[in-house]
Structure formats: C-alpha cells, structure tokens
Design a protein around this motif. Structure first.
Motif, PDB file in Angstrom:
ATOM      1  N   GLY A 272     -24.989 -28.405 -25.971  1.00 37.96           N
ATOM      2  CA  GLY A 272     -24.893 -27.346 -24.974  1.00 37.96           C
ATOM      3  C   GLY A 272     -23.439 -27.060 -24.619  1.00 37.96           C
ATOM      4  N   ASP A 273     -23.207 -25.864 -24.139  1.00 38.48           N
ATOM      5  CA  ASP A 273     -21.837 -25.416 -23.931  1.00 38.48           C
ATOM      6  C   ASP A 273     -21.178 -25.991 -22.688  1.00 38.48           C
ATOM      7  OD1 ASP A 273     -21.983 -23.966 -26.273  1.00 38.48           O
ATOM      8  OD2 ASP A 273     -22.733 -22.161 -25.276  1.00 38.48           O
ATOM      9  N   THR A 274     -21.919 -26.798 -21.913  1.00 38.80           N
ATOM     10  CA  THR A 274     -21.262 -27.533 -20.826  1.00 38.80           C
ATOM     11  C   THR A 274     -20.268 -28.554 -21.383  1.00 38.80           C
ATOM     12  OG1 THR A 274     -23.125 -29.081 -20.776  1.00 38.80           O
ATOM     13  CG2 THR A 274     -23.146 -27.255 -19.179  1.00 38.80           C
ATOM     14  N   VAL A 275     -20.355 -28.840 -22.684  1.00 38.23           N
ATOM     15  CA  VAL A 275     -19.324 -29.661 -23.328  1.00 38.23           C
ATOM     16  C   VAL A 275     -17.947 -29.057 -23.053  1.00 38.23           C
ATOM     17  CG1 VAL A 275     -18.335 -30.313 -25.577  1.00 38.23           C
ATOM     18  CG2 VAL A 275     -20.777 -30.675 -25.123  1.00 38.23           C
ATOM     19  N   TYR A 276     -17.848 -27.737 -23.112  1.00 36.35           N
ATOM     20  CA  TYR A 276     -16.560 -27.073 -22.902  1.00 36.35           C
ATOM     21  C   TYR A 276     -16.073 -27.216 -21.457  1.00 36.35           C
ATOM     22  CZ  TYR A 276     -17.507 -24.895 -27.446  1.00 36.35           C
ATOM     23  OH  TYR A 276     -17.772 -24.671 -28.778  1.00 36.35           O
ATOM     24  N   THR A 277     -16.968 -27.023 -20.510  1.00 33.87           N
ATOM     25  CA  THR A 277     -16.535 -27.150 -19.111  1.00 33.87           C
ATOM     26  C   THR A 277     -16.149 -28.590 -18.795  1.00 33.87           C
ATOM     27  OG1 THR A 277     -18.856 -27.380 -18.416  1.00 33.87           O
ATOM     28  CG2 THR A 277     -17.874 -25.185 -18.293  1.00 33.87           C
ATOM     29  N   ASN A 278     -16.814 -29.547 -19.409  1.00 36.55           N
ATOM     30  CA  ASN A 278     -16.455 -30.946 -19.190  1.00 36.55           C
ATOM     31  C   ASN A 278     -15.063 -31.260 -19.746  1.00 36.55           C
ATOM     32  OD1 ASN A 278     -18.900 -31.472 -17.928  1.00 36.55           O
ATOM     33  ND2 ASN A 278     -19.900 -32.151 -19.808  1.00 36.55           N
ATOM     34  N   LEU A 279     -14.714 -30.640 -20.870  1.00 35.08           N
ATOM     35  CA  LEU A 279     -13.372 -30.831 -21.432  1.00 35.08           C
ATOM     36  C   LEU A 279     -12.306 -30.297 -20.481  1.00 35.08           C
ATOM     37  CD1 LEU A 279     -14.086 -29.771 -25.137  1.00 35.08           C
ATOM     38  CD2 LEU A 279     -13.698 -32.098 -24.305  1.00 35.08           C
ATOM     39  N   ILE A 280     -12.590 -29.168 -19.876  1.00 35.07           N
ATOM     40  CA  ILE A 280     -11.651 -28.600 -18.900  1.00 35.07           C
ATOM     41  C   ILE A 280     -11.562 -29.489 -17.665  1.00 35.07           C
ATOM     42  CG2 ILE A 280     -11.236 -26.647 -17.347  1.00 35.07           C
ATOM     43  CD1 ILE A 280     -10.613 -26.002 -20.253  1.00 35.07           C
ATOM     44  N   ALA A 281     -12.701 -29.959 -17.201  1.00 35.61           N
ATOM     45  CA  ALA A 281     -12.723 -30.810 -16.007  1.00 35.61           C
ATOM     46  C   ALA A 281     -11.956 -32.107 -16.221  1.00 35.61           C
ATOM     47  CB  ALA A 281     -14.172 -31.112 -15.609  1.00 35.61           C
ATOM     48  N   ARG A 282     -11.909 -32.570 -17.477  1.00 37.30           N
ATOM     49  CA  ARG A 282     -11.212 -33.835 -17.766  1.00 37.30           C
ATOM     50  C   ARG A 282      -9.724 -33.644 -18.068  1.00 37.30           C
ATOM     51  NH1 ARG A 282     -16.324 -35.214 -20.344  1.00 37.30           N
ATOM     52  NH2 ARG A 282     -15.537 -34.591 -22.408  1.00 37.30           N
ATOM     53  N   GLY A 283      -9.255 -32.374 -18.079  1.00 40.86           N
ATOM     54  CA  GLY A 283      -7.820 -32.193 -18.188  1.00 40.86           C
ATOM     55  C   GLY A 283      -7.319 -31.147 -19.147  1.00 40.86           C
ATOM     56  N   ALA A 284      -8.137 -30.689 -20.102  1.00 38.56           N
ATOM     57  CA  ALA A 284      -7.686 -29.631 -21.006  1.00 38.56           C
ATOM     58  C   ALA A 284      -7.566 -28.319 -20.235  1.00 38.56           C
ATOM     59  CB  ALA A 284      -8.660 -29.474 -22.167  1.00 38.56           C
ATOM     60  N   ASP A 285      -6.644 -27.470 -20.674  1.00 36.66           N
ATOM     61  CA  ASP A 285      -6.422 -26.190 -19.992  1.00 36.66           C
ATOM     62  C   ASP A 285      -6.774 -24.996 -20.874  1.00 36.66           C
ATOM     63  OD1 ASP A 285      -5.066 -27.508 -17.698  1.00 36.66           O
ATOM     64  OD2 ASP A 285      -3.566 -27.971 -19.223  1.00 36.66           O
ATOM     65  N   ILE A 286      -6.574 -25.144 -22.175  1.00 45.54           N
ATOM     66  CA  ILE A 286      -6.861 -24.097 -23.144  1.00 45.54           C
ATOM     67  C   ILE A 286      -7.665 -24.727 -24.281  1.00 45.54           C
ATOM     68  CG2 ILE A 286      -5.861 -22.468 -24.808  1.00 45.54           C
ATOM     69  CD1 ILE A 286      -3.331 -22.455 -22.963  1.00 45.54           C
ATOM     70  N   LEU A 287      -8.762 -24.098 -24.660  1.00 46.93           N
ATOM     71  CA  LEU A 287      -9.590 -24.603 -25.751  1.00 46.93           C
ATOM     72  C   LEU A 287      -9.421 -23.704 -26.960  1.00 46.93           C
ATOM     73  CD1 LEU A 287     -12.898 -25.465 -23.831  1.00 46.93           C
ATOM     74  CD2 LEU A 287     -10.909 -26.933 -24.273  1.00 46.93           C
ATOM     75  N   SER A 288      -8.869 -24.261 -28.042  1.00 42.20           N
ATOM     76  CA  SER A 288      -8.735 -23.527 -29.297  1.00 42.20           C
ATOM     77  C   SER A 288     -10.000 -23.758 -30.105  1.00 42.20           C
ATOM     78  CB  SER A 288      -7.506 -24.010 -30.070  1.00 42.20           C
ATOM     79  OG  SER A 288      -7.392 -23.330 -31.300  1.00 42.20           O
ATOM     80  N   THR A 289     -10.805 -22.716 -30.259  1.00 48.76           N
ATOM     81  CA  THR A 289     -12.180 -22.894 -30.708  1.00 48.76           C
ATOM     82  C   THR A 289     -12.581 -21.895 -31.782  1.00 48.76           C
ATOM     83  OG1 THR A 289     -14.495 -22.875 -29.948  1.00 48.76           O
ATOM     84  CG2 THR A 289     -12.974 -21.422 -28.803  1.00 48.76           C
ATOM     85  N   ASP A 290     -13.567 -22.295 -32.588  1.00 48.73           N
ATOM     86  CA  ASP A 290     -14.222 -21.388 -33.529  1.00 48.73           C
ATOM     87  C   ASP A 290     -15.457 -20.740 -32.904  1.00 48.73           C
ATOM     88  OD1 ASP A 290     -12.503 -21.654 -35.752  1.00 48.73           O
ATOM     89  OD2 ASP A 290     -13.456 -23.541 -36.332  1.00 48.73           O
ATOM     90  N   ARG A 291     -15.722 -21.057 -31.641  1.00 47.94           N
ATOM     91  CA  ARG A 291     -16.867 -20.479 -30.922  1.00 47.94           C
ATOM     92  C   ARG A 291     -16.360 -19.819 -29.632  1.00 47.94           C
ATOM     93  NH1 ARG A 291     -20.657 -23.909 -28.959  1.00 47.94           N
ATOM     94  NH2 ARG A 291     -22.455 -22.680 -29.596  1.00 47.94           N
ATOM     95  N   PRO A 292     -15.527 -18.782 -29.756  1.00 46.57           N
ATOM     96  CA  PRO A 292     -14.885 -18.228 -28.558  1.00 46.57           C
ATOM     97  C   PRO A 292     -15.840 -17.598 -27.549  1.00 46.57           C
ATOM     98  CG  PRO A 292     -14.410 -16.882 -30.489  1.00 46.57           C
ATOM     99  CD  PRO A 292     -15.050 -18.134 -30.990  1.00 46.57           C
ATOM    100  N   GLN A 293     -16.910 -16.986 -28.027  1.00 50.64           N
ATOM    101  CA  GLN A 293     -17.827 -16.371 -27.061  1.00 50.64           C
ATOM    102  C   GLN A 293     -18.577 -17.429 -26.257  1.00 50.64           C
ATOM    103  OE1 GLN A 293     -20.056 -12.816 -27.558  1.00 50.64           O
ATOM    104  NE2 GLN A 293     -19.052 -12.301 -29.490  1.00 50.64           N
ATOM    105  N   GLU A 294     -19.063 -18.459 -26.953  1.00 48.17           N
ATOM    106  CA  GLU A 294     -19.807 -19.512 -26.252  1.00 48.17           C
ATOM    107  C   GLU A 294     -18.892 -20.279 -25.294  1.00 48.17           C
ATOM    108  OE1 GLU A 294     -21.827 -18.684 -30.187  1.00 48.17           O
ATOM    109  OE2 GLU A 294     -19.762 -18.971 -29.494  1.00 48.17           O
ATOM    110  N   ALA A 295     -17.704 -20.637 -25.785  1.00 48.86           N
ATOM    111  CA  ALA A 295     -16.752 -21.339 -24.923  1.00 48.86           C
ATOM    112  C   ALA A 295     -16.320 -20.447 -23.764  1.00 48.86           C
ATOM    113  CB  ALA A 295     -15.539 -21.788 -25.729  1.00 48.86           C
ATOM    114  N   GLY A 296     -16.161 -19.154 -24.040  1.00 47.40           N
ATOM    115  CA  GLY A 296     -15.747 -18.218 -22.998  1.00 47.40           C
ATOM    116  C   GLY A 296     -16.757 -18.107 -21.870  1.00 47.40           C
ATOM    117  N   LYS A 297     -18.026 -18.088 -22.209  1.00 44.83           N
ATOM    118  CA  LYS A 297     -19.057 -18.045 -21.171  1.00 44.83           C
ATOM    119  C   LYS A 297     -18.993 -19.291 -20.293  1.00 44.83           C
ATOM    120  CE  LYS A 297     -22.411 -15.305 -23.814  1.00 44.83           C
ATOM    121  NZ  LYS A 297     -23.760 -15.290 -24.435  1.00 44.83           N
TER     122      LYS A 297
END
Length: 314
Positions: A272-297
C-alpha cells in the motif's frame, strides 16, 4: 420564476468553484490538483525552497520524467503529463550527439527507447530527429527525442529539474545550456561523488547540486572542496538511512532525496502507498520514484494532514 432561477444560478456557480479547488480524481476522472506548479523566479528562491525546515514541503521526483503507457521516458510530453497531476520534480538524463547537441536519453544506445538502433553518440542530431520514442511497453509513439534546450525552456515556472549528466557529457556544456536558458532557478545538477560535485561548483558556484550522502564523512569530503551546504541537496541512496543521518543532514539545512525506484516502490505496490508517507515521516523529504502518481497521492495526503504549504506552489 426569476427569483427562483437566480439563487439556483448562484448555487451552481459556487459548486463549480468549490469543485475546481479539489483533486479532479474525486468522484471519478483523473488525479490532479489545482496548485500543481512550482513557481521559482530566482536562484535565491530555489535555495529557500530546497532548504530544510520542520515545515518543509515533501515532493515527488519523477524518475526519467515519469514514463507510463503512452508516455516514454525522457520525453517532453511525459513531463507535461506528470506535472499536470501535482507539483513535481522531474529527473531526466542528458547525452550528447556526434555533432555536440545535448539531448534527453538514458541509455547509451537507441534500441530500447526508440525505433532506431546504434549508439547515440555516433549519430548526428539530424538523424535522431527522424526517430520516435517508445513507451515503457515498447509501443512506438509519435513523440521525438527532445533537446536539453527544449526541456529547460518548457520547465520555467512549472517544475524543478534534476539533471543527470551521463558519462562523456561535459558538465560545462550542460551548465552553458542552463545559463543560456536562464534555468538556474529551477535546475539541480546530479553528481555521484565529491570530485564531480566540486567540478560543477567550480564551473557554476550559483547552481544547486545533488550529491550522494549516506554518512557524515560524505559531507566532510564536500566541505573540504569548499562547497557550501546551501548549494547541496543530499541523495541518500535507494535504501533508507538511519534517523541519525537524516537528523545530521537536516541539521545542515539539507533536504534528503530517497530513491524508491526498485525495492521500495515494489513494497509500496504490495503493501500500500502508505509506505511512501512512512518514508517521509521517518525523515526523507523527496522521493525519487517510478510510481509518481501513486507516491504523489500519498504525499498529498501527508501534506494535508500536517498542514504543509509553500508560497512557491501555485
């Protein structure tokens, strides 16, 4: 009759205005937000936007521009498609033709991403103009290989670019193009070691640089080469670093780019895409991704939950 019609017209107008402020994906249609452009008019504004604060604005970086069915990697049309959906960073690759024209292309050869064959560096630009780009499924599109100048001209007032300069391409040529197109306010040059970062900084002290940093020693090497912290964005790799490293880099005012291409994107697709929000919560600021729409949501939900805004997003 007239008295009844006027309130209905006003009500309809209010409803239309309200809907226009929402993601167009609500209630059907595609995912898109009204404020989806990054408006930067000076290098100083870029420095400010890419400096860490506790209220920093997390972003997606679309790897190779965000290819999708019908949209090839490193294509202007793909950049347009990705930027319609959200405020975004566009990562792209630069190579040089036989006659020294800078174009957008990841691979050394043309086989995978175009309907041509052979090494790009052995062909003149006039030959490349006859080719068409393939989408991720290998379908030939009507889109052509863009030049670096075309990309930089398009991006003004829309996105931030991170520019991956491929082997054999002189940094000086890329920097000349950035200056020629007055793209310094929205361009970041990617480097992979301290010597490359130093070379870029010596050529263009005003430019922002993405530098690989996974330990304090990496920053020491950059500092030893007289590169100021406020010219750096930290690429921490394609796996998470420890909270202590995020804290250290944030303490120097640096935003941290985490590459989710590969394993982390696969995890998000399964879990699930909460993986992305968890990465941000743990300290990442920008996610370089091959799934930009899913990560963007996911990041849009995170920004809303934490009430994160930016005067540069319009």
């Amino acid at each position: 009759m007239v008295r009844r019609v006027i309130p209905l017209l006003i009500s309809g107008l209010i409803s239309t205005l309200a809907v226009s402020c929402l993601p167009s994906g609500i209630g059907g249609g595609e995912y898109r937000y009204a404020a989806n452009e990054i408006k930067l008019s000076s290098v100083d504004q870029l420095y400010r936007f890419l400096t860490y604060t506790e209220k920093r604005y997390p972003l997606v970086s679309a790897h190779r521009g965000g290819p999708a069915p019908g949209f090839p990697e490193n294509a202007l049309e793909t950049f347009v498609n990705s930027s319609r959906h959200q405020p975004i960073i566009i990562e792209f690759d630069v190579r040089m033709t036989k006659d020294s024209v800078l174009v957008l292309m990841h691979d050394e050869t043309l086989n995978r991403t175009t309907n041509g064959t052979g090494k790009l560096a052995e062909l003149e630009f006039s030959a490349l103009k006859k080719l068409r780009l393939k989408d991720p499924d290998g379908k030939v599109t009507t889109y052509r290989i863009p030049t670096l100048d075309q990309a930089l001209q398009w991006g003004a007032g829309k996105v931030i670019f991170t520019v991956d300069v491929k082997r054999g391409v002189p940094y000086s040529a890329v920097i000349d193009a950035i200056r020629r197109n007055q793209a310094q306010p929205y361009s970041v040059v990617i480097t992979y070691n301290a010597d490359q970062a130093a070379a870029v900084h010596q050529l263009a002290p005003d430019l922002m640089i993405s530098a690989s940093m996974r330990s304090p020693d990496d920053l020491v090497r950059l500092s030893d080469r007289s590169i100021p912290d406020n010219r750096l964005v930290a690429f921490v790799g394609t796996s998470e670093v420890s909270p202590a490293i995020y804290e250290f880099l944030h303490g120097h005012g640096m935003l941290c780019i985490l590459g989710t291409t590969g394993n982390l994107d696969k995890q998000a697709a399964v879990r699930g895409d909460t993986v992305y929000t968890n990465l941000i919560a743990r300290g990442a600021d920008i996610l370089s991704t091959d799934r930009p729409q899913e990560a963007g949501k996911a990041l849009n939900a995170y920004r809303k939950a934490h009430k994160l805004t930016s005067t540069f997003i319009k």
